[in-house]
Design a protein around this motif. Structure first.
Motif, PDB file in Angstrom:
ATOM      1  N   ASN A  19       0.989  -1.151   0.081  1.00 46.31           N
ATOM      2  CA  ASN A  19       0.360   0.137  -0.004  1.00 46.31           C
ATOM      3  C   ASN A  19       0.364   1.423   0.457  1.00 46.31           C
ATOM      4  O   ASN A  19       0.466   1.812   0.510  1.00 46.31           O
ATOM      5  N   SER A  20       1.640   1.156  -1.427  1.00 47.49           N
ATOM      6  CA  SER A  20       2.782   2.503  -1.456  1.00 47.49           C
ATOM      7  C   SER A  20       2.260   3.520  -1.722  1.00 47.49           C
ATOM      8  O   SER A  20       0.756   3.256  -2.544  1.00 47.49           O
ATOM      9  N   TYR A  21       2.482   4.915  -1.843  1.00 46.84           N
ATOM     10  CA  TYR A  21       2.008   5.633  -3.021  1.00 46.84           C
ATOM     11  C   TYR A  21       2.503   5.647  -4.455  1.00 46.84           C
ATOM     12  O   TYR A  21       1.689   5.418  -5.146  1.00 46.84           O
ATOM     13  N   ASP A 346      -0.525   9.676   4.692  1.00 47.40           N
ATOM     14  CA  ASP A 346      -1.579   9.130   3.677  1.00 47.40           C
ATOM     15  C   ASP A 346      -0.909   7.459   3.506  1.00 47.40           C
ATOM     16  O   ASP A 346      -1.617   6.916   3.013  1.00 47.40           O
ATOM     17  N   TYR A 347       0.295   7.475   3.147  1.00 47.81           N
ATOM     18  CA  TYR A 347       1.867   6.406   2.682  1.00 47.81           C
ATOM     19  C   TYR A 347       2.136   5.960   3.460  1.00 47.81           C
ATOM     20  O   TYR A 347       2.573   6.841   3.931  1.00 47.81           O
ATOM     21  N   TRP A 349       5.393   2.546   3.648  1.00 51.97           N
ATOM     22  CA  TRP A 349       4.874   0.878   3.226  1.00 51.97           C
ATOM     23  C   TRP A 349       6.956   0.607   3.657  1.00 51.97           C
ATOM     24  O   TRP A 349       7.696   1.813   3.561  1.00 51.97           O
TER      25      TRP A 349
END
Length: 437
Positions: A19-21, A346-347, A349
């Motif tokens: 779940n990365s940018y 927001d991200y 990881w």
């Protein structure tokens, strides 16, 4: 010690990007099949990151039948999770490199590093890869004592290596360029750049597919032989190949025990803030360059195309990622940029990279028809892409440039795969303490 795929599976969902940018802003959606049944190829490549993709593209364009395998997805590993810095030079600076391999070979290694950056830019242009290519990498000193060394190194590159694209940056200017009081000087390399790494990997994959490469995802290799031909065994299939290329980096696990003794997997972490206003973004990084500091456990950061701060900081040396990666990265980020306190992340990881004892890549001919290139030690976008090209050259009968890299001796980690972790943790703890002194 058998890792049994732990780095491939312990921290991620099978077949899914983190779940990365980068995954959230990927501009290409590839849905490639799993390998099944018996097949034959000229070349079987294990690992669909920059190294494997680059090798596959080159070899397919030369007319060879190429099968490229990945245990998860194209660019799923470090190639799609990294800080995005496409930098000149090797991971080791030229002074220590000269002592390691001699002046003549150090110059050859420098020239290969310049080629690696040029190769990435060429591939981006040739295949029209939309990956936010942006010029400039700023290396910054977190201690005043390092500044004279940086100035001397810039002069060395300018005068002895004929490299005019780098310049020294003093304390006043570096604090104007980076809105932080944490740094005392540095160097700006205008030939280096930063990119969206997953989109670069996906763009290479599209080009490779167009060139005729067969790419299989979710196709983990269980074992392979160093016979002629080589036999690559997967869960649901077998591939017979004239050549095998290993391009697994930190996700090799126990696929090859010789290589595993020379590559140490470690975990690194990145967080992406919510989008920033243009004013705030420019107050943090005035000229939109990527930044990397002089700490042993390095901080690296840059702005995304939509003005998020992408901040990489902190490492861990166990299989499992921290339970709260956002909090793990927040601490070093706020040490550099306290003005970001309270901003939403927001991200966040993690990913696994492969390091070597001397931090130089490990290139080797493991058998007459088996090659490896990995262990980029956090300096992998350019050198990994070039590494794939150099392995391809060997298969095409041109060994000289691969041998320049292979001549750099790569020692095994003390204690082999079983006892190396305690030694690494002790060493990293020492250097992390030294960073703070």
């Amino acid at each position: 010690m058998k890792f049994s795929g732990r780095f491939l599976h312990d921290n991620d969902t099978a077949g899914k990007y983190p779940n990365s940018y980068y995954a959230a802003t990927a501009n290409t959606a590839l849905d490639l099949p799993c390998q099944q049944g018996e097949e034959a190829a000229d070349v079987c490549i294990i690992g669909a990151g920059f190294t494997g993709l680059s090798a596959a593209l080159q070899l397919a364009k030369s007319g060879l039948k190429v099968i490229l395998l990945d245990a998860h997805r194209v660019g799923w590993g470090a190639s799609g999770r990294n800080g995005g810095q496409l930098a000149t030079g090797q991971r080791v600076e030229q002074g220590p490199l000269e002592k390691m391999v001699g002046r003549e070979d150090a110059r050859k290694l420098w020239d290969l590093s310049l080629e690696s950056v040029a190769l990435c830019k060429k591939l981006i242009k040739e295949h029209q890869i939309d990956c936010d290519l942006t010029p400039g990498v700023l290396h910054v000193d977190h201690k005043p004592a390092y500044v004279p060394e940086t100035k001397e190194y810039v002069e060395k590159l300018q005068t002895q290596y004929d490299y005019s694209q780098i310049r020294f940056v003093d304390r006043e200017e570096v604090r104007e360029m980076v809105g932080s009081n944490a740094y005392y000087g540095g160097s700006l390399d205008s030939q280096s750049a930063h990119i969206h790494p997953l989109n670069f990997a996906l763009g290479l994959a599209k080009a490779a597919l167009k060139a005729g490469v067969t790419i299989y995802e979710q196709s983990a290799v269980l074992r392979y032989t160093k016979t002629d031909p080589a036999i690559v065994t997967l869960k649901n299939g077998v591939i017979t190949a004239k050549f095998v290329l290993l391009a697994c980096n930190g996700y090799l696990d126990d696929l090859d025990k010789k290589v595993a003794r020379k590559i140490m997997p470690i975990n690194n972490y990145i967080a992406a803030t919510e989008p920033l206003s243009e004013q705030l973004a420019r107050s943090l990084i005035r000229d939109n360059v990527a930044v990397a500091d002089s700490k042993f456990v390095i901080n690296y950061f840059r702005l995304s195309a939509d003005n998020r701060m992408l901040f990489g900081g902190g490492e861990s040396y166990r299989f499992k990622f921290p339970s709260d990666i956002k909090q793990f990265v927040t601490k070093p980020m706020l040490e550099i940029y306290p003005q970001l306190k309270g901003l939403k992340l927001d991200y966040a990881w993690g990913g696994t990279l492969g390091i070597t004892v001397n931090r130089m890549p490990y290139f080797d001919k493991l058998a007459p028809n088996v090659l490896c290139a990995m262990g980029y030690s956090g300096h992998g976008i350019g050198m990994a892409t070039l590494g794939g090209k150099l392995m391809g050259e060997v298969i095409q009968g041109q060994v000289e440039r691969f041998d320049i890299m292979a001549k750099v001796k790569t020692h095994s980690f003390p204690g082999g795969t079983l006892l190396r972790w305690p030694g690494l943790v002790l060493a990293m703890t020492y250097y992390s303490i030294r960073d703070k002194l």
